[in-house]
Design an enzyme around this catalytic site. Structure first.
Site, mmCIF file in Angstrom:
data_model
loop_
_atom_site.group_PDB
_atom_site.id
_atom_site.type_symbol
_atom_site.label_atom_id
_atom_site.label_comp_id
_atom_site.label_asym_id
_atom_site.label_seq_id
_atom_site.Cartn_x
_atom_site.Cartn_y
_atom_site.Cartn_z
ATOM 1 N N LYS A 45 0.923 -1.161 0.159
ATOM 2 C CA LYS A 45 -0.181 -0.045 0.093
ATOM 3 C C LYS A 45 0.905 1.135 0.109
ATOM 4 O O LYS A 45 0.321 2.254 -0.374
ATOM 5 C CB LYS A 45 -1.056 -0.018 1.205
ATOM 6 C CG LYS A 45 -2.183 -0.741 0.932
ATOM 7 C CD LYS A 45 -3.233 -0.861 2.238
ATOM 8 C CE LYS A 45 -4.108 -1.844 2.160
ATOM 9 N NZ LYS A 45 -5.057 -1.684 3.065
ATOM 10 N N LYS A 52 -5.038 -10.207 -6.102
ATOM 11 C CA LYS A 52 -6.239 -10.379 -5.103
ATOM 12 C C LYS A 52 -7.290 -9.453 -5.486
ATOM 13 O O LYS A 52 -7.095 -8.277 -5.732
ATOM 14 C CB LYS A 52 -5.730 -10.067 -3.571
ATOM 15 C CG LYS A 52 -6.576 -10.325 -2.745
ATOM 16 C CD LYS A 52 -5.933 -9.889 -1.332
ATOM 17 C CE LYS A 52 -6.319 -8.361 -0.959
ATOM 18 N NZ LYS A 52 -6.059 -8.121 0.279
ATOM 19 N N LYS A 74 -11.140 -4.626 -2.117
ATOM 20 C CA LYS A 74 -12.095 -3.398 -2.173
ATOM 21 C C LYS A 74 -11.671 -2.271 -2.794
ATOM 22 O O LYS A 74 -12.419 -1.507 -3.297
ATOM 23 C CB LYS A 74 -12.057 -3.090 -0.719
ATOM 24 C CG LYS A 74 -12.969 -3.967 0.037
ATOM 25 C CD LYS A 74 -13.120 -3.368 1.598
ATOM 26 C CE LYS A 74 -12.809 -4.244 2.578
ATOM 27 N NZ LYS A 74 -11.439 -4.184 3.213
HETATM 28 P P1 TYM Z 1 -10.002 -6.516 4.865
HETATM 29 O O1 TYM Z 1 -11.028 -5.452 5.378
HETATM 30 O O2 TYM Z 1 -9.065 -6.424 3.840
HETATM 31 O O3 TYM Z 1 -10.675 -7.993 4.497
HETATM 32 C C1 TYM Z 1 -11.683 -8.400 5.421
HETATM 33 C C2 TYM Z 1 -11.781 -9.985 5.498
HETATM 34 O O4 TYM Z 1 -11.758 -10.474 4.099
HETATM 35 C C3 TYM Z 1 -10.603 -11.325 3.838
HETATM 36 N N1 TYM Z 1 -10.369 -11.137 2.235
HETATM 37 C C4 TYM Z 1 -10.356 -11.995 1.424
HETATM 38 N N2 TYM Z 1 -10.533 -13.349 1.516
HETATM 39 C C5 TYM Z 1 -10.607 -14.106 0.377
HETATM 40 N N3 TYM Z 1 -10.163 -13.625 -0.976
HETATM 41 C C6 TYM Z 1 -9.964 -12.200 -0.902
HETATM 42 N N4 TYM Z 1 -9.786 -11.634 -2.270
HETATM 43 C C7 TYM Z 1 -10.108 -11.382 0.150
HETATM 44 N N5 TYM Z 1 -10.024 -10.047 0.414
HETATM 45 C C8 TYM Z 1 -10.086 -9.706 1.749
HETATM 46 C C9 TYM Z 1 -9.615 -10.811 4.603
HETATM 47 O O5 TYM Z 1 -8.457 -11.833 4.851
HETATM 48 C C10 TYM Z 1 -10.365 -10.580 5.858
HETATM 49 O O6 TYM Z 1 -10.559 -11.804 6.583
HETATM 50 N N6 TYM Z 1 -6.812 -5.854 8.541
HETATM 51 C C11 TYM Z 1 -8.217 -6.380 8.288
HETATM 52 C C12 TYM Z 1 -9.090 -6.199 9.158
HETATM 53 C C13 TYM Z 1 -8.895 -6.322 10.715
HETATM 54 C C14 TYM Z 1 -8.925 -7.695 11.358
HETATM 55 C C15 TYM Z 1 -8.355 -7.308 12.650
HETATM 56 C C16 TYM Z 1 -9.224 -8.831 10.810
HETATM 57 C C17 TYM Z 1 -8.615 -5.396 11.433
HETATM 58 N N7 TYM Z 1 -8.599 -6.147 12.782
HETATM 59 C C18 TYM Z 1 -8.518 -8.323 13.640
HETATM 60 C C19 TYM Z 1 -9.070 -9.876 11.853
HETATM 61 C C20 TYM Z 1 -8.660 -9.615 13.126
HETATM 62 C C21 TYM Z 1 -8.313 -6.102 6.848
HETATM 63 O O7 TYM Z 1 -8.066 -5.158 6.309
HETATM 64 O O8 TYM Z 1 -9.303 -6.916 6.285
#
Ligand code: TYM
Length: 318
Positions: A109, A190, A193
């Site tokens: 990023k 990947k 969003k």
């Molecule tokens: P984030 O918001 O990017 O994604 C949310 C969840 O979706 C999963 N994910 C995916 N899984 C499969 N294929 C994909 N293309 C894909 N894109 C996203 C992510 O692995 C995630 O589970 N930092 C984290 C949010 C967070 C978090 C936490 C997660 C903040 N604190 C504590 C677990 C525990 C994030 O930005 O996820």
């Protein structure tokens, strides 16, 4: 009951990747676990953001979480539980700059940006706080979060060794299929969003004809052999379609052409999204209800997290 926890960052509109990698496994485990599932709004400010859009995305994400069936868990918005930011600082005093520098998401990023926010660098300490405050046994996430959860484990172990046994060391849980959904237009990237406008990113609120078009245009390869429809590292596009199909509960049994595979994937994805979108439309008509569910959840989170924060503060000498 075993506790689980996971959060989603409202930095854009949720995608099929978020559903298959996280939301669905989270919802599926609800009856056997004491689930805490949150919206990481503080994490959405680590890159340039618009306040009005953030507010709208928090509501949309909250509504989608309920629509995805998360109705038997404690739901919350991170910024409404002050202990997250407070424990994050204590964990920043436990982590090293070398460790944070190695985080792939920081590198990805931050790359090509003239400047980056300091919070993008310290973000994994906040994510570790999100987790450790609740003492979950398991953290269900997609594969892209593996490195952050591993750092969380390292920080918990180090903290416990230096200051006393305050934290439970969590396990990561990644689904067997759908752990890393790739973009249909570029299966080496990947599905995220932040690329919501891309031709190969399926959004949870995309209508069926849009899903159909995005899958129909999925990049495959020129293999026309009888066993062309197979998972193979040399065939990332086909492998991704098969993974999505498996994660949606479909089967590629007997399929020999990419056209047939794409039709099957479209039907399976539309079947996943239709009930979710129907429920979303009902819930979106009553935003006050959605907000009240999250407000009640935050109340419970404040009760659960305060003693953990206080134990960490006391252990560190505060
Ligand atoms: P984030 O918001 O990017 O994604 C949310 C969840 O979706 C999963 N994910 C995916 N899984 C499969 N294929 C994909 N293309 C894909 N894109 C996203 C992510 O692995 C995630 O589970 N930092 C984290 C949010 C967070 C978090 C936490 C997660 C903040 N604190 C504590 C677990 C525990 C994030 O930005 O996820």
């Amino acid at each position: 009951m075993e506790r689980t926890l996971s959060l989603l960052t409202p930095s854009g509109r949720l995608t099929l990747g978020n559903l298959l990698g996280a939301l669905r496994p989270m919802a599926a485990g609800q009856d056997a676990t004491d689930g805490f599932y949150g919206i990481a709004d503080l994490h959405a400010m680590t890159t340039p953001h618009d306040p009005g859009r953030l507010r709208a995305l928090v509501l949309e994400t909250a509504t989608l979480m309920l629509a995805a069936g998360l109705d038997r868990s404690t739901l919350f918005v991170q910024s409404r539980v002050p202990a997250h930011a407070q424990l994050a600082y204590l964990l920043e005093c436990t982590a090293t700059t070398g460790e944070l520098n190695r985080m792939i998401q920081f590198k990805e990023k931050g790359r090509d940006q003239p400047t980056t926010r300091a919070a993008l660098f310290t973000y994994p300490a906040l994510m570790a706080a999100d987790i450790l405050l609740y003492g979950p046994r398991r953290v269900p996430v997609g594969a892209d979060q593996r490195q952050h959860v591993e750092l969380t484990r390292d920080l918990a172990l180090r903290f416990n060794r230096l200051y006393g046994p305050v934290f439970t060391v969590p396990e990561i849980t990644v689904p067997a299929a759908g752990a890393r959904v790739m973009r249909f237009d570029d299966p080496t990237r990947k599905m995220g969003k932040s690329d919501a406008d891309a031709a190969g990113v399926v959004l949870l609120l995309d209508p069926p004809d849009v899903v159909r078009r995005k899958v129909a245009r999925a990049v495959t390869d020129s293999d026309t052999g009888p066993d062309a429809v197979r998972a193979d590292p040399a065939k990332p596009g086909v492998t991704n379609l098969l993974d999505v199909l498996a994660a949606c509960g479909g089967s590629a049994e007997g399929l020999t052409t990419y056209g047939a595979l794409k039709r099957c994937v479209t039907d399976a994805v539309v079947a996943q999204l239709a009930p979710l979108q129907e429920r979303y439309a009902e819930l979106a008509a009553d935003p006050a209800h959605v907000s009240s569910v999250f407000a009640a959840g935050a109340e419970r989170c404040r009760e659960v997290t305060t003693p953990v924060l206080e134990a960490a503060q006391a252990a560190m000498g505060l």
